[in-house]
Design a protein around this motif. Structure first.
Motif, PDB file in Angstrom:
ATOM      1  N   TYR A  84     -29.009 -23.356 -50.031  1.00  0.00           N
ATOM      2  CA  TYR A  84     -27.609 -23.475 -49.643  1.00  0.00           C
ATOM      3  C   TYR A  84     -27.139 -24.929 -49.587  1.00  0.00           C
ATOM      4  N   VAL A  85     -27.897 -25.762 -48.888  1.00  0.00           N
ATOM      5  CA  VAL A  85     -27.437 -27.114 -48.584  1.00  0.00           C
ATOM      6  C   VAL A  85     -27.305 -28.003 -49.815  1.00  0.00           C
ATOM      7  N   PRO A  86     -28.294 -28.051 -50.738  1.00  0.00           N
ATOM      8  CA  PRO A  86     -28.129 -28.935 -51.904  1.00  0.00           C
ATOM      9  C   PRO A  86     -26.895 -28.604 -52.733  1.00  0.00           C
ATOM     10  N   ALA A  87     -26.616 -27.325 -52.905  1.00  0.00           N
ATOM     11  CA  ALA A  87     -25.454 -26.941 -53.704  1.00  0.00           C
ATOM     12  C   ALA A  87     -24.153 -27.370 -53.029  1.00  0.00           C
ATOM     13  N   VAL A  88     -24.055 -27.136 -51.724  1.00  0.00           N
ATOM     14  CA  VAL A  88     -22.825 -27.473 -51.000  1.00  0.00           C
ATOM     15  C   VAL A  88     -22.616 -28.987 -50.956  1.00  0.00           C
ATOM     16  N   SER A  89     -23.684 -29.744 -50.706  1.00  0.00           N
ATOM     17  CA  SER A  89     -23.544 -31.194 -50.642  1.00  0.00           C
ATOM     18  C   SER A  89     -23.197 -31.777 -52.009  1.00  0.00           C
ATOM     19  N   THR A  90     -23.697 -31.163 -53.082  1.00  0.00           N
ATOM     20  CA  THR A  90     -23.342 -31.617 -54.425  1.00  0.00           C
ATOM     21  C   THR A  90     -21.855 -31.406 -54.693  1.00  0.00           C
ATOM     22  N   ILE A  91     -21.334 -30.240 -54.308  1.00  0.00           N
ATOM     23  CA  ILE A  91     -19.903 -29.962 -54.475  1.00  0.00           C
ATOM     24  C   ILE A  91     -19.067 -31.004 -53.744  1.00  0.00           C
ATOM     25  N   ALA A  92     -19.494 -31.365 -52.538  1.00  0.00           N
ATOM     26  CA  ALA A  92     -18.723 -32.318 -51.726  1.00  0.00           C
ATOM     27  C   ALA A  92     -18.667 -33.692 -52.374  1.00  0.00           C
ATOM     28  N   ARG A  93     -19.683 -34.055 -53.162  1.00  0.00           N
ATOM     29  CA  ARG A  93     -19.669 -35.353 -53.833  1.00  0.00           C
ATOM     30  C   ARG A  93     -18.786 -35.355 -55.072  1.00  0.00           C
ATOM     31  N   TRP A  94     -18.620 -34.191 -55.691  1.00  0.00           N
ATOM     32  CA  TRP A  94     -17.843 -34.102 -56.920  1.00  0.00           C
ATOM     33  C   TRP A  94     -16.350 -33.948 -56.667  1.00  0.00           C
ATOM     34  N   PHE A  95     -15.986 -33.523 -55.457  1.00  0.00           N
ATOM     35  CA  PHE A  95     -14.574 -33.284 -55.165  1.00  0.00           C
ATOM     36  C   PHE A  95     -14.194 -33.963 -53.846  1.00  0.00           C
ATOM     37  N   VAL A  96     -13.005 -34.553 -53.833  1.00  0.00           N
ATOM     38  CA  VAL A  96     -12.442 -35.132 -52.621  1.00  0.00           C
ATOM     39  C   VAL A  96     -11.092 -34.485 -52.334  1.00  0.00           C
ATOM     40  N   LEU A  97     -10.182 -34.564 -53.295  1.00  0.00           N
ATOM     41  CA  LEU A  97      -8.843 -33.995 -53.115  1.00  0.00           C
ATOM     42  C   LEU A  97      -8.890 -32.481 -52.950  1.00  0.00           C
ATOM     43  N   TRP A  98      -9.809 -31.830 -53.663  1.00  0.00           N
ATOM     44  CA  TRP A  98      -9.912 -30.374 -53.633  1.00  0.00           C
ATOM     45  C   TRP A  98     -11.256 -29.942 -53.065  1.00  0.00           C
ATOM     46  N   ARG A  99     -11.744 -30.693 -52.106  1.00  0.00           N
ATOM     47  CA  ARG A  99     -13.085 -30.422 -51.580  1.00  0.00           C
ATOM     48  C   ARG A  99     -13.175 -29.069 -50.887  1.00  0.00           C
ATOM     49  N   SER A 100     -12.193 -28.720 -50.091  1.00  0.00           N
ATOM     50  CA  SER A 100     -12.238 -27.431 -49.383  1.00  0.00           C
ATOM     51  C   SER A 100     -12.182 -26.273 -50.364  1.00  0.00           C
TER      52      SER A 100
END
Length: 342
Positions: free
Chosen positions: A53-69
């Motif tokens: 769970y955690v590696p995938a979610v943390s990777t997403i957070a690095r790729w997106f800022v404006l649309w992070r949620s």
């Protein structure tokens, strides 16, 4: 290669899929011994599920800022969808081959899915790209978020522990509802099919909430919307206490699941804003220990309350009170940061 990239790219995600696949295969081959079966399944599969769970979610957070949620919600909707479809597919398979072969089929599917990890990179900079595809604007806040702090630094801040408490308290209601809405419905005279359907509706709402509400979080602000959703969980529990009949319970289950799904989508986005993304995987991993504790504590405490009081009203009040305290803890976490205490 930078130190830490090994734990941020496709390596760890692929390794976790291998661990999960091995767990399913080993369990299917050790069915002659209950102890060995449980040992293989609980250790290998349990560890794999906890790590994937955690590696995938943390990777997403690095790729997106404006649309992070939004991005987090879409990614996390996969776990909710898998929870809904996995048992259905397994049940269909077991009507023909044995359950052992069914587990081996799942192992093969998990291993093949893990190959997709080869296209993942922990940071867009590794490919010469930028988060959201937009070059940095020179905003100091954006740079601080991209760098962030390590787990030790985060854990020394009051904000971290307030947020840990918020996630723990916010998760209690979801596990409590998943476990106890079925027997509560049966106590009201609903059929087995209707009672089981309520659990499915919580899952459907959870998936829809992760998909739809993350986008609202981007528009309103992840922190503000998280507070709104957490308070709404407390209100919904009040409605749950008054719900009678299949229609009322169905409405509660769907909306309650959606609100929880929205919170799940927003937790990583808020953490990335507060602690940055450089070591977000380690920080989220520590924060999500709270979810595991809630999974054990919520259902158990609710069961004890039922044994003592002979009804589910105290358990529902526990869920609502926990949600209200979760909102308070989120607010205190924000205040701790503003006060300079992290």
């Amino acid at each position: 290669m930078r130190r830490g990239r090994l734990f941020q790219g496709w390596y760890i995600v692929g390794a976790v899929h291998v661990l999960l696949a091995l767990g399913f295969v080993a369990s299917s081959l050790l069915s002659s011994s209950l102890v060995l079966f449980l040992g293989a399944f609980c250790i290998l599969v349990g560890l794999g599920v906890g790590l994937v769970y955690v590696p995938a979610v943390s990777t997403i957070a690095r790729w997106f800022v404006l649309w992070r949620s939004s991005a987090s919600g879409i990614a996390l909707a996969g776990t909710g969808l898998g929870t809904l479809l996995g048992p259905v597919v397994a049940g269909a398979l077991m009507e023909h081959p044995s359950w052992q072969l069914t587990m081996q089929v799942y192992a093969a599917a998990i291993a093949l899915t893990g190959l997709a990890a080869a296209v993942l990179r922990g940071r867009p900079e590794e490919l010469g790209l930028h988060p959201d595809g937009v070059p940095p604007s020179g905003d100091p806040a954006a740079g601080q978020s991209a760098q962030g702090m390590d787990l030790a630094q985060a854990a020394r801040q009051a904000r971290f522990w307030w947020y840990f408490a918020a996630i723990f308290l916010g998760s209690i209601g979801l596990f409590l509802a998943l476990i106890h809405i079925n027997p509560l419905a049966r106590q009201q005279g609903l059929s087995v099919a209707q009672a089981n359907g309520l659990i499915g509706l919580i899952g459907v709402g959870n998936v829809l909430g992760r998909l739809a509400l993350g986008r609202l979080g981007d528009r309103m602000g992840a922190l503000r919307f998280l507070l709104v959703l957490t308070v709404s969980l407390a209100v919904l529990c009040g409605l749950w206490a008054m719900a009678r009949g299949f229609v009322a319970l169905s409405g509660f289950a769907l909306v309650f699941g959606a609100a929880n799904g929205g919170c799940i989508a927003l937790y990583p986005a808020v953490a990335a804003t507060w602690f940055g993304t450089r070591n977000l995987g380690a920080i989220l991993g520590a924060l999500y220990v709270a979810v595991g504790i809630a999974a054990v504590a919520g259902g158990s405490l609710a069961g004890w309350l039922f044994d003592v009081w002979g009804g589910y009203t105290p358990s529902i009040l526990l869920a609502g009170g926990s949600a209200a305290l979760s909102a308070l803890a989120v607010w205190r976490a924000e205040c701790a940061g503003r006060d300079g205490r992290g």
